[in-house]
Design a protein around this motif. Structure first.
Motif, PDB file in Angstrom:
ATOM      1  N   HIS A   1      40.651  50.287  58.166  1.00  0.00           N
ATOM      2  CA  HIS A   1      41.999  49.852  58.542  1.00  0.00           C
ATOM      3  C   HIS A   1      41.964  48.325  58.573  1.00  0.00           C
ATOM      4  CE1 HIS A   1      45.824  51.287  60.770  1.00  0.00           C
ATOM      5  NE2 HIS A   1      46.049  50.121  60.188  1.00  0.00           N
ATOM      6  N   GLU A   2      41.996  47.746  57.395  1.00  0.00           N
ATOM      7  CA  GLU A   2      41.687  46.329  57.213  1.00  0.00           C
ATOM      8  C   GLU A   2      42.938  45.506  56.957  1.00  0.00           C
ATOM      9  OE1 GLU A   2      39.052  43.537  54.142  1.00  0.00           O
ATOM     10  OE2 GLU A   2      39.005  45.721  54.015  1.00  0.00           O
ATOM     11  N   GLY A   3      43.056  44.381  57.640  1.00  0.00           N
ATOM     12  CA  GLY A   3      44.171  43.474  57.430  1.00  0.00           C
ATOM     13  C   GLY A   3      43.919  42.538  56.266  1.00  0.00           C
ATOM     14  N   LEU A   4      44.900  42.404  55.389  1.00  0.00           N
ATOM     15  CA  LEU A   4      44.806  41.511  54.241  1.00  0.00           C
ATOM     16  C   LEU A   4      45.868  40.430  54.403  1.00  0.00           C
ATOM     17  CD1 LEU A   4      44.746  44.292  51.457  1.00  0.00           C
ATOM     18  CD2 LEU A   4      42.788  43.365  52.731  1.00  0.00           C
ATOM     19  N   SER A   5      45.442  39.206  54.636  1.00  0.00           N
ATOM     20  CA  SER A   5      46.382  38.120  54.866  1.00  0.00           C
ATOM     21  C   SER A   5      46.875  37.574  53.537  1.00  0.00           C
ATOM     22  CB  SER A   5      45.714  37.015  55.684  1.00  0.00           C
ATOM     23  OG  SER A   5      46.641  35.981  55.944  1.00  0.00           O
ATOM     24  N   LEU A   6      48.139  37.773  53.253  1.00  0.00           N
ATOM     25  CA  LEU A   6      48.704  37.310  51.989  1.00  0.00           C
ATOM     26  C   LEU A   6      49.101  35.850  52.039  1.00  0.00           C
ATOM     27  CD1 LEU A   6      48.775  40.376  51.393  1.00  0.00           C
ATOM     28  CD2 LEU A   6      50.967  40.006  50.290  1.00  0.00           C
ATOM     29  N   SER A   7      49.375  35.353  53.232  1.00  0.00           N
ATOM     30  CA  SER A   7      49.903  34.001  53.331  1.00  0.00           C
ATOM     31  C   SER A   7      49.331  33.302  54.550  1.00  0.00           C
ATOM     32  CB  SER A   7      51.428  34.037  53.416  1.00  0.00           C
ATOM     33  OG  SER A   7      51.961  32.756  53.644  1.00  0.00           O
ATOM     34  N   SER A   8      49.240  31.977  54.456  1.00  0.00           N
ATOM     35  CA  SER A   8      48.831  31.159  55.593  1.00  0.00           C
ATOM     36  C   SER A   8      50.044  30.705  56.401  1.00  0.00           C
ATOM     37  CB  SER A   8      48.057  29.926  55.109  1.00  0.00           C
ATOM     38  OG  SER A   8      48.851  29.157  54.209  1.00  0.00           O
TER      39      SER A   8
ATOM     40  N   GLU B   1      44.672  44.896  42.301  1.00  0.00           N
ATOM     41  CA  GLU B   1      45.588  43.879  42.800  1.00  0.00           C
ATOM     42  C   GLU B   1      46.810  44.502  43.457  1.00  0.00           C
ATOM     43  OE1 GLU B   1      45.169  40.062  39.893  1.00  0.00           O
ATOM     44  OE2 GLU B   1      46.054  41.858  38.995  1.00  0.00           O
ATOM     45  N   ILE B   2      47.432  43.720  44.323  1.00  0.00           N
ATOM     46  CA  ILE B   2      48.682  44.096  44.969  1.00  0.00           C
ATOM     47  C   ILE B   2      49.680  42.982  44.720  1.00  0.00           C
ATOM     48  CG2 ILE B   2      49.839  44.559  47.159  1.00  0.00           C
ATOM     49  CD1 ILE B   2      47.091  45.475  48.232  1.00  0.00           C
ATOM     50  N   VAL B   3      50.884  43.323  44.307  1.00  0.00           N
ATOM     51  CA  VAL B   3      51.960  42.352  44.198  1.00  0.00           C
ATOM     52  C   VAL B   3      52.945  42.619  45.327  1.00  0.00           C
ATOM     53  CG1 VAL B   3      53.331  43.762  42.608  1.00  0.00           C
ATOM     54  CG2 VAL B   3      53.682  41.292  42.680  1.00  0.00           C
ATOM     55  N   ALA B   4      53.469  41.551  45.917  1.00  0.00           N
ATOM     56  CA  ALA B   4      54.357  41.692  47.068  1.00  0.00           C
ATOM     57  C   ALA B   4      55.510  40.711  46.962  1.00  0.00           C
ATOM     58  CB  ALA B   4      53.583  41.443  48.367  1.00  0.00           C
ATOM     59  N   GLY B   5      56.664  41.127  47.489  1.00  0.00           N
ATOM     60  CA  GLY B   5      57.831  40.263  47.610  1.00  0.00           C
ATOM     61  C   GLY B   5      58.095  39.986  49.075  1.00  0.00           C
ATOM     62  N   SER B   6      58.448  38.750  49.415  1.00  0.00           N
ATOM     63  CA  SER B   6      58.545  38.371  50.824  1.00  0.00           C
ATOM     64  C   SER B   6      59.848  37.650  51.132  1.00  0.00           C
ATOM     65  CB  SER B   6      57.366  37.463  51.205  1.00  0.00           C
ATOM     66  OG  SER B   6      57.531  36.185  50.596  1.00  0.00           O
TER      67      SER B   6
ATOM     68  N   TYR C   1      47.712  39.579  45.320  1.00  0.00           N
ATOM     69  CA  TYR C   1      46.481  39.612  46.120  1.00  0.00           C
ATOM     70  C   TYR C   1      45.399  40.353  45.354  1.00  0.00           C
ATOM     71  CZ  TYR C   1      43.447  40.040  50.221  1.00  0.00           C
ATOM     72  OH  TYR C   1      42.397  39.961  51.106  1.00  0.00           O
ATOM     73  N   ASP C   2      44.228  39.710  45.202  1.00  0.00           N
ATOM     74  CA  ASP C   2      43.075  40.303  44.527  1.00  0.00           C
ATOM     75  C   ASP C   2      42.205  41.002  45.560  1.00  0.00           C
ATOM     76  OD1 ASP C   2      40.477  40.709  43.346  1.00  0.00           O
ATOM     77  OD2 ASP C   2      41.029  39.290  41.781  1.00  0.00           O
ATOM     78  N   LEU C   3      42.130  42.336  45.483  1.00  0.00           N
ATOM     79  CA  LEU C   3      41.374  43.098  46.471  1.00  0.00           C
ATOM     80  C   LEU C   3      39.872  42.855  46.355  1.00  0.00           C
ATOM     81  CD1 LEU C   3      43.402  46.411  46.248  1.00  0.00           C
ATOM     82  CD2 LEU C   3      43.246  44.941  48.247  1.00  0.00           C
ATOM     83  N   ASN C   4      39.364  42.656  45.153  1.00  0.00           N
ATOM     84  CA  ASN C   4      37.934  42.420  44.977  1.00  0.00           C
ATOM     85  C   ASN C   4      37.517  41.062  45.534  1.00  0.00           C
ATOM     86  OD1 ASN C   4      37.493  44.899  43.650  1.00  0.00           O
ATOM     87  ND2 ASN C   4      38.139  44.035  41.691  1.00  0.00           N
ATOM     88  N   ALA C   5      38.342  40.066  45.295  1.00  0.00           N
ATOM     89  CA  ALA C   5      38.033  38.724  45.797  1.00  0.00           C
ATOM     90  C   ALA C   5      38.506  38.522  47.233  1.00  0.00           C
ATOM     91  CB  ALA C   5      38.676  37.671  44.893  1.00  0.00           C
ATOM     92  N   ALA C   6      39.308  39.467  47.723  1.00  0.00           N
ATOM     93  CA  ALA C   6      39.842  39.414  49.088  1.00  0.00           C
ATOM     94  C   ALA C   6      40.601  38.109  49.338  1.00  0.00           C
ATOM     95  CB  ALA C   6      38.735  39.592  50.117  1.00  0.00           C
TER      96      ALA C   6
ATOM     97  N   THR D   1      44.495  35.803  48.144  1.00  0.00           N
ATOM     98  CA  THR D   1      45.736  35.673  47.391  1.00  0.00           C
ATOM     99  C   THR D   1      45.490  34.761  46.205  1.00  0.00           C
ATOM    100  OG1 THR D   1      47.126  35.994  49.350  1.00  0.00           O
ATOM    101  CG2 THR D   1      48.131  34.893  47.469  1.00  0.00           C
ATOM    102  N   THR D   2      45.689  35.266  45.010  1.00  0.00           N
ATOM    103  CA  THR D   2      45.428  34.478  43.799  1.00  0.00           C
ATOM    104  C   THR D   2      46.662  33.723  43.322  1.00  0.00           C
ATOM    105  OG1 THR D   2      45.820  36.482  42.499  1.00  0.00           O
ATOM    106  CG2 THR D   2      43.535  35.929  42.994  1.00  0.00           C
ATOM    107  N   TYR D   3      47.850  34.243  43.612  1.00  0.00           N
ATOM    108  CA  TYR D   3      49.073  33.569  43.196  1.00  0.00           C
ATOM    109  C   TYR D   3      50.114  33.640  44.304  1.00  0.00           C
ATOM    110  CZ  TYR D   3      47.130  34.002  38.484  1.00  0.00           C
ATOM    111  OH  TYR D   3      46.313  33.954  37.390  1.00  0.00           O
ATOM    112  N   ARG D   4      50.780  32.532  44.516  1.00  0.00           N
ATOM    113  CA  ARG D   4      51.975  32.472  45.359  1.00  0.00           C
ATOM    114  C   ARG D   4      53.017  31.729  44.557  1.00  0.00           C
ATOM    115  NH1 ARG D   4      54.531  28.697  48.616  1.00  0.00           N
ATOM    116  NH2 ARG D   4      55.722  29.548  50.384  1.00  0.00           N
ATOM    117  N   VAL D   5      54.051  32.443  44.128  1.00  0.00           N
ATOM    118  CA  VAL D   5      55.064  31.874  43.239  1.00  0.00           C
ATOM    119  C   VAL D   5      56.392  31.765  43.979  1.00  0.00           C
ATOM    120  CG1 VAL D   5      56.285  32.145  41.061  1.00  0.00           C
ATOM    121  CG2 VAL D   5      53.916  32.907  41.253  1.00  0.00           C
TER     122      VAL D   5
END
Length: 419
Positions: free
Chosen positions: A156-163, A183-188, A196-201, A203-207
């Motif tokens: 039950h792991e938290g993945l921080s998409l943004s700072s 990967e996970i793509v999200a709209g905010s 978000y790259d799950l392997n690298a743990a 966020t690879t892109y913020r557009v």
């Protein structure tokens, strides 16, 4: 079964004057092997099964006092996900009499579960709320029970998409897994798209994608290169993620809505998608008609000031048209109020995506014919808004959920089929 047929029967089995052949005639044609294949083609099978709509019922699967925001079948139809406002996410075993497969208590939830997504291998679930963190949960039953024991034997792991400073304002509205599950793509609600790259743990892109909140995102096809997004700025945009690092600009945008876009569903062919909107319509799009920028100045677009969360639909909104509408088709009849109501294409395997279906503020589920735009069926039972609903990938079964806490299943009534 051995059968015999006269020439007259064979003639009746064929279409006349472009009219659709009825099911009995098609079955007769199959029996006399008029196609020389000894069976229906995939298109013929879809034509027959697409006439079988989930219009019987409903059967109540769950009754709770909490609002239901999410209801989704897995890709193979074996699991069903329901997300409640009381912090509970229930995973049902749809193949085993709808017993509970897993029950997850959401962590650090703000207001409600806004979205969930299953990994392609169905091993993991991610869920989002109005926070910068999404959570990853495993769906196995290693504990021997149905309740998720976070950080003991379950993930039950938290993945921080943004700072972004978590002051209660930041939220994720939409989540999708890539086809490879990496990967996970999200709209905010900070107007951005995140990858978000799950392997690298990380966020690879913020557009910075839109001029208002990004309510919905979707991958265009299995390649996961193209992403569709919809926003409260009225626009649908197409993004080629291979170019994110180069210019952070969309491949194109599509105009036509006169209200915020609440939901997008891809047809999966890399060309077509549908969008639901606060302007009380669903639109069908072909990205081959998109422009690199809006063809019309915003001053030319009718701006009707109202708040869909607490106001009635302005009468003018139901009649006014966008001067530069680029959509292929518009579907009306349902209501989009108070919440981000979703829409979908019907399943490819059973219906050939012949229909579009959506929840509605008035408690109904609307099923539209893609080509004609006519309402094929309206499912009435709920007394509260239906935010989400899901059609089984190959069975004539649809499950709808509402803010009243009811999760119900619609099946097929053979008496309603026009043979």
């Amino acid at each position: 079964m051995a059968t015999s047929a006269s020439d007259e029967t064979l003639k009746r089995a064929r279409a006349k004057n472009g009219r659709t052949v009825n099911t009995v005639s098609m079955l007769a044609g199959r029996e006399i092997n008029s196609s020389k294949n000894g069976k229906f083609s995939r298109a013929e099978a879809c034509h027959v099964s697409s006439r079988i709509l989930p219009d019987k019922g409903p059967e109540i699967l769950e009754r709770k006092s909490s609002r239901l925001y999410i209801s989704q079948f897995s890709n193979d139809g074996s699991l069903f996900i329901a997300g409640f406002q009381d912090r509970t996410i229930v995973v049902y075993d749809a193949d085993n009499n709808w017993t509970i497969h897993k029950r997850v208590k959401a962590r650090n939830m703000n207001w409600t579960i806004t979205d969930t997504a299953l990994s392609p291998d169905q091993r993991f679930l991610v869920y989002a709320s109005i926070t910068p963190v999404v959570f990853l949960v495993n769906l196995g039953n290693e504990t021997g029970g149905i309740d998720s024991l976070a950080n003991v034997t379950d993930i039950h792991e938290g993945l921080s998409l943004s700072s972004y400073d978590d002051d209660g304002d930041f939220g994720i509205w939409s989540l999708k897994f890539s086809q490879d599950g990496n990967e996970i793509v999200a709209g905010s609600n900070d107007n951005c798209i995140y990858v978000y790259d799950l392997n690298a743990a990380t966020t690879t892109y913020r557009v910075s994608a839109h001029n208002d909140e990004v309510n919905t995102v979707a991958f265009a096809d299995e390649s996961s290169h193209l992403i569709y997004s919809g926003s409260d700025d009225y626009l649908c945009k197409v993004w080629d993620r291979r170019c994110f690092s180069a210019n952070n600009k969309p491949a194109g945008e599509l105009v036509g809505h006169l209200g915020g876009v609440t939901s997008i569903d891809s047809r999966g062919d890399g060309r077509h998608f549908i969008s639901n909107s606060k302007d009380q319509s669903i639109k069908l799009w072909d990205i081959r008609t998109m422009s690199s920028g809006s063809n019309f100045e915003r001053a030319q677009v009718p701006r009707i000031r109202w708040d869909y969360r607490c106001m009635r639909v302005p009468p003018r909104l139901r009649t006014v048209a966008h001067p530069g509408d680029e959509s292929l088709m518009t579907y009306k009849g349902h209501e989009v109020l108070q919440t981000l109501i979703r829409c979908y294409f019907s399943p490819r395997i059973s219906t050939g995506q012949k229909y579009i279906y959506t929840g509605s503020y008035d408690g109904t589920v609307h099923i539209y014919d893609v080509v004609t735009g006519h309402t094929a069926a309206t499912l009435s039972f709920h007394n509260h808004p239906v935010r989400d609903c899901s059609w089984h990938p190959w069975q004539p079964v649809l499950v709808s959920s509402c803010w009243g806490g009811n999760l119900v299943k619609w099946d097929h009534d053979p008496r309603s089929m026009d043979f």
